[in-house]
Design a protein around this motif. Structure first.
Motif, PDB file in Angstrom:
ATOM      1  N   LEU A  49      30.822  36.000  -2.901  1.00 33.97           N
ATOM      2  CA  LEU A  49      31.379  34.822  -2.225  1.00 33.97           C
ATOM      3  C   LEU A  49      30.482  33.587  -2.359  1.00 33.97           C
ATOM      4  N   ASP A  50      29.406  33.708  -3.163  1.00 33.49           N
ATOM      5  CA  ASP A  50      28.460  32.594  -3.338  1.00 33.49           C
ATOM      6  C   ASP A  50      27.938  32.115  -1.986  1.00 33.49           C
ATOM      7  N   CYS A  51      27.610  33.060  -1.139  1.00 29.72           N
ATOM      8  CA  CYS A  51      27.143  32.755   0.220  1.00 29.72           C
ATOM      9  C   CYS A  51      25.637  32.951   0.307  1.00 29.72           C
ATOM     10  N   GLU A  52      24.891  32.150  -0.460  1.00 29.87           N
ATOM     11  CA  GLU A  52      23.442  32.313  -0.488  1.00 29.87           C
ATOM     12  C   GLU A  52      22.704  30.982  -0.330  1.00 29.87           C
ATOM     13  N   MET A  53      23.312  30.061   0.378  1.00 27.99           N
ATOM     14  CA  MET A  53      22.643  28.782   0.602  1.00 27.99           C
ATOM     15  C   MET A  53      21.480  28.891   1.584  1.00 27.99           C
ATOM     16  N   ASP A  54      21.266  30.081   2.146  1.00 32.67           N
ATOM     17  CA  ASP A  54      20.097  30.313   2.984  1.00 32.67           C
ATOM     18  C   ASP A  54      18.987  31.020   2.202  1.00 32.67           C
ATOM     19  N   HIS A  55      19.180  31.180   0.900  1.00 28.76           N
ATOM     20  CA  HIS A  55      18.166  31.825   0.072  1.00 28.76           C
ATOM     21  C   HIS A  55      16.951  30.899  -0.047  1.00 28.76           C
ATOM     22  N   PRO A  56      15.739  31.448  -0.102  1.00 29.40           N
ATOM     23  CA  PRO A  56      14.524  30.615  -0.207  1.00 29.40           C
ATOM     24  C   PRO A  56      14.544  29.637  -1.377  1.00 29.40           C
ATOM     25  N   VAL A  57      15.220  29.972  -2.467  1.00 28.83           N
ATOM     26  CA  VAL A  57      15.221  29.081  -3.620  1.00 28.83           C
ATOM     27  C   VAL A  57      15.900  27.754  -3.298  1.00 28.83           C
ATOM     28  N   VAL A  58      16.840  27.751  -2.352  1.00 26.88           N
ATOM     29  CA  VAL A  58      17.534  26.513  -1.986  1.00 26.88           C
ATOM     30  C   VAL A  58      16.545  25.528  -1.361  1.00 26.88           C
ATOM     31  N   GLU A  59      15.733  26.010  -0.438  1.00 26.48           N
ATOM     32  CA  GLU A  59      14.741  25.142   0.189  1.00 26.48           C
ATOM     33  C   GLU A  59      13.689  24.691  -0.824  1.00 26.48           C
ATOM     34  N   GLU A  60      13.375  25.540  -1.785  1.00 29.67           N
ATOM     35  CA  GLU A  60      12.424  25.167  -2.823  1.00 29.67           C
ATOM     36  C   GLU A  60      12.972  24.028  -3.677  1.00 29.67           C
ATOM     37  N   VAL A  61      14.258  24.065  -3.956  1.00 29.19           N
ATOM     38  CA  VAL A  61      14.890  22.976  -4.715  1.00 29.19           C
ATOM     39  C   VAL A  61      14.801  21.675  -3.927  1.00 29.19           C
TER      40      VAL A  61
ATOM     41  N   ALA B 142      22.328  29.121 -10.579  1.00 31.68           N
ATOM     42  CA  ALA B 142      22.852  27.854 -11.080  1.00 31.68           C
ATOM     43  C   ALA B 142      22.764  26.835  -9.951  1.00 31.68           C
ATOM     44  N   VAL B 143      22.517  25.572 -10.303  1.00 32.18           N
ATOM     45  CA  VAL B 143      22.320  24.516  -9.309  1.00 32.18           C
ATOM     46  C   VAL B 143      23.127  23.286  -9.704  1.00 32.18           C
TER      47      VAL B 143
ATOM     48  N   THR C  55       7.742   8.103  -1.300  1.00 34.22           N
ATOM     49  CA  THR C  55       7.964   6.862  -0.552  1.00 34.22           C
ATOM     50  C   THR C  55       9.249   6.163  -0.988  1.00 34.22           C
ATOM     51  N   THR C  56      10.031   6.836  -1.803  1.00 36.49           N
ATOM     52  CA  THR C  56      11.277   6.259  -2.318  1.00 36.49           C
ATOM     53  C   THR C  56      12.454   6.673  -1.437  1.00 36.49           C
ATOM     54  N   PRO C  57      13.341   5.725  -1.116  1.00 37.64           N
ATOM     55  CA  PRO C  57      14.577   6.126  -0.405  1.00 37.64           C
ATOM     56  C   PRO C  57      15.403   7.058  -1.299  1.00 37.64           C
ATOM     57  N   LEU C  58      15.327   8.351  -1.007  1.00 38.59           N
ATOM     58  CA  LEU C  58      15.979   9.348  -1.843  1.00 38.59           C
ATOM     59  C   LEU C  58      16.643  10.390  -0.959  1.00 38.59           C
ATOM     60  N   ARG C  59      17.922  10.573  -1.166  1.00 37.71           N
ATOM     61  CA  ARG C  59      18.645  11.562  -0.360  1.00 37.71           C
ATOM     62  C   ARG C  59      19.404  12.527  -1.256  1.00 37.71           C
ATOM     63  N   ILE C  60      19.386  13.782  -0.863  1.00 38.58           N
ATOM     64  CA  ILE C  60      20.212  14.795  -1.522  1.00 38.58           C
ATOM     65  C   ILE C  60      21.565  14.773  -0.826  1.00 38.58           C
ATOM     66  N   VAL C  61      22.579  14.280  -1.505  1.00 42.20           N
ATOM     67  CA  VAL C  61      23.901  14.142  -0.884  1.00 42.20           C
ATOM     68  C   VAL C  61      24.828  15.303  -1.223  1.00 42.20           C
ATOM     69  N   ASP C  62      24.433  16.111  -2.195  1.00 38.25           N
ATOM     70  CA  ASP C  62      25.258  17.260  -2.564  1.00 38.25           C
ATOM     71  C   ASP C  62      24.352  18.312  -3.196  1.00 38.25           C
ATOM     72  N   LEU C  63      24.493  19.553  -2.758  1.00 34.15           N
ATOM     73  CA  LEU C  63      23.664  20.623  -3.305  1.00 34.15           C
ATOM     74  C   LEU C  63      24.436  21.939  -3.255  1.00 34.15           C
ATOM     75  N   HIS C  64      24.554  22.564  -4.411  1.00 37.32           N
ATOM     76  CA  HIS C  64      25.205  23.869  -4.513  1.00 37.32           C
ATOM     77  C   HIS C  64      24.290  24.787  -5.309  1.00 37.32           C
ATOM     78  N   VAL C  65      24.015  25.963  -4.771  1.00 37.58           N
ATOM     79  CA  VAL C  65      23.178  26.953  -5.443  1.00 37.58           C
ATOM     80  C   VAL C  65      23.887  28.296  -5.362  1.00 37.58           C
ATOM     81  N   TRP C  66      24.038  28.964  -6.490  1.00 38.88           N
ATOM     82  CA  TRP C  66      24.665  30.281  -6.469  1.00 38.88           C
ATOM     83  C   TRP C  66      24.060  31.141  -7.571  1.00 38.88           C
ATOM     84  N   ARG C  67      24.203  32.449  -7.395  1.00 40.00           N
ATOM     85  CA  ARG C  67      23.561  33.402  -8.292  1.00 40.00           C
ATOM     86  C   ARG C  67      24.447  33.674  -9.511  1.00 40.00           C
ATOM     87  N   VAL C  68      23.840  33.640 -10.698  1.00 37.59           N
ATOM     88  CA  VAL C  68      24.564  33.920 -11.937  1.00 37.59           C
ATOM     89  C   VAL C  68      23.933  35.078 -12.708  1.00 37.59           C
ATOM     90  N   GLY C  69      22.885  35.671 -12.161  1.00 35.11           N
ATOM     91  CA  GLY C  69      22.210  36.816 -12.767  1.00 35.11           C
ATOM     92  C   GLY C  69      21.351  37.480 -11.715  1.00 35.11           C
TER      93      GLY C  69
END
Length: 342
Positions: free
Chosen positions: A251-263, A294-295, A275-289
């Motif tokens: 179900l691609d339900c792994e957004m709590d995986h440690p790799v997500v926070e590392e990204v 994949a990110v 110091t740059t105004p930078l926001r992550i507005v969209d993030l999808h991480v799922w296992r392919v192996g």
């Protein structure tokens, strides 16, 4: 354009090269389990042992489930180059693991029903013969467990990244970021499902032997169906854990995986961008192996130094990221001086 000119951007979507050792191991274990299944079911009926019958029933479902695991390895390998599979065929193995867990739950339910019936309708048991067969079953389970334990994972993936608009870079990562027990838990869920089936068989064999010994020496015939109930609970618990792990991947339900926070940290804490105004507005991480992800990441920033290329370079240290898509968005009132951004 010729393929040679496009070669820097053309890449494979085979993120997992399979596990040939596990495929051979599960196939061998399936044959052994099927043979022992026939022996135990026949002996259980002949010697009138509920515990022995339960063990044989376990083996019947395990033979099918382990065979399914072997088939999944073969199917994933056969269709690895099929373009219909967007992110490869590895999840065929996970689907087999999920199906195996369902088999385990079904057998646990059968064990409960048969054991309860035997509690209220006890029957004579030929203890010596039943114990002999149960010991043979346990020995077979131990051999099968050793075979699967020796089926090490030989799969090797290779990563690549691409931005949202089709420009691809092939990154060869040199850093290594492990995740301890979490990564080990997902190392090969298909192999793990086959292993759990074998361990469940071994556990029920032990319980059957204990129940038969108690009945033979102390007259505790009630222990035979009680051990069947205990075995059912153990099997159900193992099945529940396997369903959770395989279901999360399917179900691609792994957004709590440690790799997500590392990204997240790799992007937002990169020194030039702190110091740059930078926001992550969209993030999808799922296992392919087994150990590959994949990110897809979307960023909003006014800093023209933040481009898909620079973001991929920052994420390149994470070798588990096999497929990276990056989109950089800028406010409408900013002059976009980056040719790779919208």
């Amino acid at each position: 354009m010729r393929d040679a000119e496009l070669s820097p951007w053309i890449h494979t979507h085979v993120f997992d090269e399979g596990n040939l050792a596990a495929e051979k191991g599960t196939r061998l274990v399936m044959l052994i389990t099927a043979a022992m299944m026939i022996v135990e079911i026949a002996a259980g009926w002949w010697f009138n042992s509920m515990a022995l019958l339960a063990d044989g029933w376990h083996m019947s479902s395990h033979a099918v489930a382990i065979g399914l695991s072997a088939l999944a390895y073969a199917a994933a390998r056969r269709y690895a180059g099929d373009r219909r599979f967007t992110f490869g065929t590895w999840k065929i193995e996970i689907l087999a693991g999920f199906a195996s867990a369902i088999f385990l739950l079904g057998v646990a339910a059968m064990m409960v029903g048969a054991s309860v019936e035997r509690l209220f309708s006890p029957a004579a048991i030929q203890f010596s013969e039943a114990i002999f067969v149960a010991v043979i079953g346990l020995m077979v389970n131990i051999v099968c467990a050793m075979i699967l334990n020796g089926a090490h994972d030989h799969g090797h993936g290779h990563g690549h990244g691409h931005d949202h608009h089709g420009h691809h870079d092939h990154d060869h990562d040199h850093g290594h970021h492990g995740h301890g027990d979490e990564e080990h838990r997902h190392h090969d869920l298909n192999l793990r499902s086959a292993y759990i089936h074998v361990v469940a068989d071994a556990a029920t064999s032990v319980l059957a032997i204990l129940a038969l010994l108690g009945g033979m020496y102390y007259g505790w015939n009630w222990l035979d169906p009680v051990m069947g109930l205990v075995g059912a609970v153990l099997v159900a618990r193992w099945a529940h854990g396997l369903i959770q792990d395989t279901g999360r991947v399917l179900l691609d339900c792994e957004m709590d995986h440690p790799v997500v926070e590392e990204v997240r940290q790799a992007i937002t804490e990169h020194a030039p961008w702190r110091t740059t105004p930078l926001r992550i507005v969209d993030l999808h991480v799922w296992r392919v192996g087994r150990e590959k992800f994949a990110v897809i990441v979307g960023l909003a920033t006014t800093d023209v130094s933040v481009t898909p290329e620079t973001v991929r370079q920052v994420l390149a240290q994470h070798e588990e990221l096999a497929h990276v898509s990056v989109e950089v968005n800028r406010p409408a009132n900013e002059t976009d001086r980056s040719p790779a951004t919208p």
